[in-house]
Design a protein around this motif. Structure first.
Motif, PDB file in Angstrom:
ATOM      1  N   MET A   1      -2.281 -78.379  27.997  1.00  0.00           N
ATOM      2  CA  MET A   1      -1.452 -78.471  26.737  1.00  0.00           C
ATOM      3  C   MET A   1      -2.225 -78.906  25.512  1.00  0.00           C
ATOM      4  O   MET A   1      -2.085 -78.507  24.461  1.00  0.00           O
ATOM      5  N   VAL A   2      -2.968 -79.940  25.750  1.00  0.00           N
ATOM      6  CA  VAL A   2      -3.474 -80.683  24.735  1.00  0.00           C
ATOM      7  C   VAL A   2      -4.674 -80.173  24.043  1.00  0.00           C
ATOM      8  O   VAL A   2      -4.991 -80.435  22.880  1.00  0.00           O
ATOM      9  N   TYR A 150       7.040 -71.720  36.019  1.00  0.00           N
ATOM     10  CA  TYR A 150       5.957 -71.029  35.149  1.00  0.00           C
ATOM     11  C   TYR A 150       6.417 -70.028  34.239  1.00  0.00           C
ATOM     12  O   TYR A 150       5.658 -69.486  33.221  1.00  0.00           O
ATOM     13  N   LYS A 151       7.600 -69.680  34.123  1.00  0.00           N
ATOM     14  CA  LYS A 151       8.272 -68.733  33.225  1.00  0.00           C
ATOM     15  C   LYS A 151       9.468 -68.977  32.776  1.00  0.00           C
ATOM     16  O   LYS A 151      10.335 -69.491  33.832  1.00  0.00           O
ATOM     17  N   ASN A 152       9.978 -68.090  31.549  1.00  0.00           N
ATOM     18  CA  ASN A 152      11.342 -68.350  31.391  1.00  0.00           C
ATOM     19  C   ASN A 152      12.292 -67.451  31.653  1.00  0.00           C
ATOM     20  O   ASN A 152      11.794 -66.320  32.607  1.00  0.00           O
ATOM     21  N   SER A 153      13.499 -67.258  31.254  1.00  0.00           N
ATOM     22  CA  SER A 153      14.140 -66.384  31.588  1.00  0.00           C
ATOM     23  C   SER A 153      13.940 -64.551  31.216  1.00  0.00           C
ATOM     24  O   SER A 153      14.435 -63.683  31.742  1.00  0.00           O
ATOM     25  N   ASP A 154      13.321 -64.664  30.230  1.00  0.00           N
ATOM     26  CA  ASP A 154      12.734 -63.548  29.791  1.00  0.00           C
ATOM     27  C   ASP A 154      11.691 -62.950  30.215  1.00  0.00           C
ATOM     28  O   ASP A 154      10.934 -61.928  29.890  1.00  0.00           O
ATOM     29  N   PHE A 159       4.486 -72.148  29.870  1.00  0.00           N
ATOM     30  CA  PHE A 159       3.627 -73.378  29.636  1.00  0.00           C
ATOM     31  C   PHE A 159       2.334 -72.916  28.691  1.00  0.00           C
ATOM     32  O   PHE A 159       2.302 -71.778  28.614  1.00  0.00           O
ATOM     33  N   LEU A 160       1.750 -73.826  28.153  1.00  0.00           N
ATOM     34  CA  LEU A 160       0.527 -73.458  27.389  1.00  0.00           C
ATOM     35  C   LEU A 160      -0.657 -73.363  28.265  1.00  0.00           C
ATOM     36  O   LEU A 160      -0.883 -73.987  29.216  1.00  0.00           O
ATOM     37  N   HIS A 204       6.567 -76.453  27.808  1.00  0.00           N
ATOM     38  CA  HIS A 204       5.318 -77.202  28.477  1.00  0.00           C
ATOM     39  C   HIS A 204       5.648 -78.813  28.627  1.00  0.00           C
ATOM     40  O   HIS A 204       5.502 -79.149  29.781  1.00  0.00           O
ATOM     41  N   LEU A 205       5.892 -79.495  27.576  1.00  0.00           N
ATOM     42  CA  LEU A 205       6.095 -81.003  27.725  1.00  0.00           C
ATOM     43  C   LEU A 205       7.252 -81.187  28.625  1.00  0.00           C
ATOM     44  O   LEU A 205       7.229 -82.335  29.514  1.00  0.00           O
TER      45      LEU A 205
END
Length: 286
Positions: A1-2, A150-154, A159-160, A204-205
């Motif tokens: 992420m950073v 690792y993934k959203n509903s779409d 994550f970054l 991600h956070l």
């Protein structure tokens, strides 16, 4: 992420082919799946690790029975733990122990990361178990917290990705509320981020349990800053602003989103906090 970090030096497809060339068991399976594995590795790079339009391979298509499909999933995952004289042992060891990183690229905590995170989890995507582009050095905390979120509903990644996302810029700021000697804190994602990047930062956070970890770190870090401010004022040679700006410059060289850099930058942009550190009563540290 950073931080955005360089991709692995080795070509993932080349390493894949070297791995498959060494394996003598299950040659029929590897012969069937090899062309699609190569295509999938190339697609992964083109998609920048996003699972949308890239569902896991159906292993049943490459074997003769359902039982074989289950077994060959284990086989693919097992490639991640090669013998020392087999590919990709050296390549994985290099990513783990010779990555030259000063902080975890997923969270920003200082210290060289010694584990590898599968961006797309190998339990879901066994075909990417040894895809070097799917393997990112990470601290133990991040590797454990992220797990398979690792993934959203779409269907887009949640994550970054340190190899692909442009994250070498301030991503969030810490907000302090009175009393400034023992402040209540919160954080805000930067308003000037592009909308998609802002979404990714937020998810991600949350996925790495960042805030609970950072709050504990901040308590100790801020007490050190109170001491620094007290010592600076007692010496009378420079201002607290000058001292913290110098400290921030040193930390930002390690990454603008490393935890110390975030702390110093957040304080420096808050005039009320800086006024307290320069002029307020630091009663605990006379």
């Amino acid at each position: 992420m950073v931080a955005k970090i360089p991709k692995p030096d080795e070509d993932s497809v080349v390493i894949l082919n070297l791995v498959l060339a060494e394996r003598v068991k299950f040659m029929k399976f590897y012969g069937r799946i090899s062309p699609d594995l190569t295509a999938r590795y190339q697609l992964y790079d083109a998609q920048k690790g996003c699972p949308s339009a890239m569902p896991p391979l159906v292993l049943r298509d490459y074997v003769d029975t359902d039982a074989q499909a289950v077994s060959r999933k284990t086989t693919l995952i097992g490639l991640y733990k090669p013998a020392v004289d087999k590919y990709p042992f050296n390549e994985l060891d290099k990513l783990r122990t010779k990555n030259k990183l000063l902080a975890c690229p997923l969270c920003g905590e200082l210290g060289r990361p010694r584990t590898l995170d599968h961006c797309l989890p190998k339990t879901v995507y066994p075909e990417f178990a040894i895809n070097l582009l799917n393997l990112v050095p990470a601290c133990d905390w991040c590797q454990g917290e992220k797990l398979v979120d690792y993934k959203n509903s779409d269907g887009f990644r949640n994550f970054l990705h340190p190899y692909y996302d442009e994250v070498n810029r301030p991503l969030y700021v810490i907000k302090l509320k009175k009393p400034y000697l023992t402040p209540i804190i919160d954080f805000e994602i930067m308003d000037d981020l592009p909308a998609e990047l802002k979404r990714l930062v937020a998810s991600h956070l949350d996925g790495i349990n960042f805030w609970e970890r950072f709050k504990e770190y901040f308590e100790t870090s801020y007490q050190d800053i109170i001491r620094i401010a007290s010592d600076t004022r007692a010496a009378g040679v420079r201002t607290v602003v000058d001292t913290l700006e110098g400290a921030y410059a040193l930390q930002a060289e390690k990454g603008v989103n490393t935890w110390d850099a975030v702390v110093y930058r957040s304080l420096l942009v808050d005039p009320d906090v800086m006024n307290f550190l320069q002029c307020g009563v630091l009663s605990e540290f006379p």
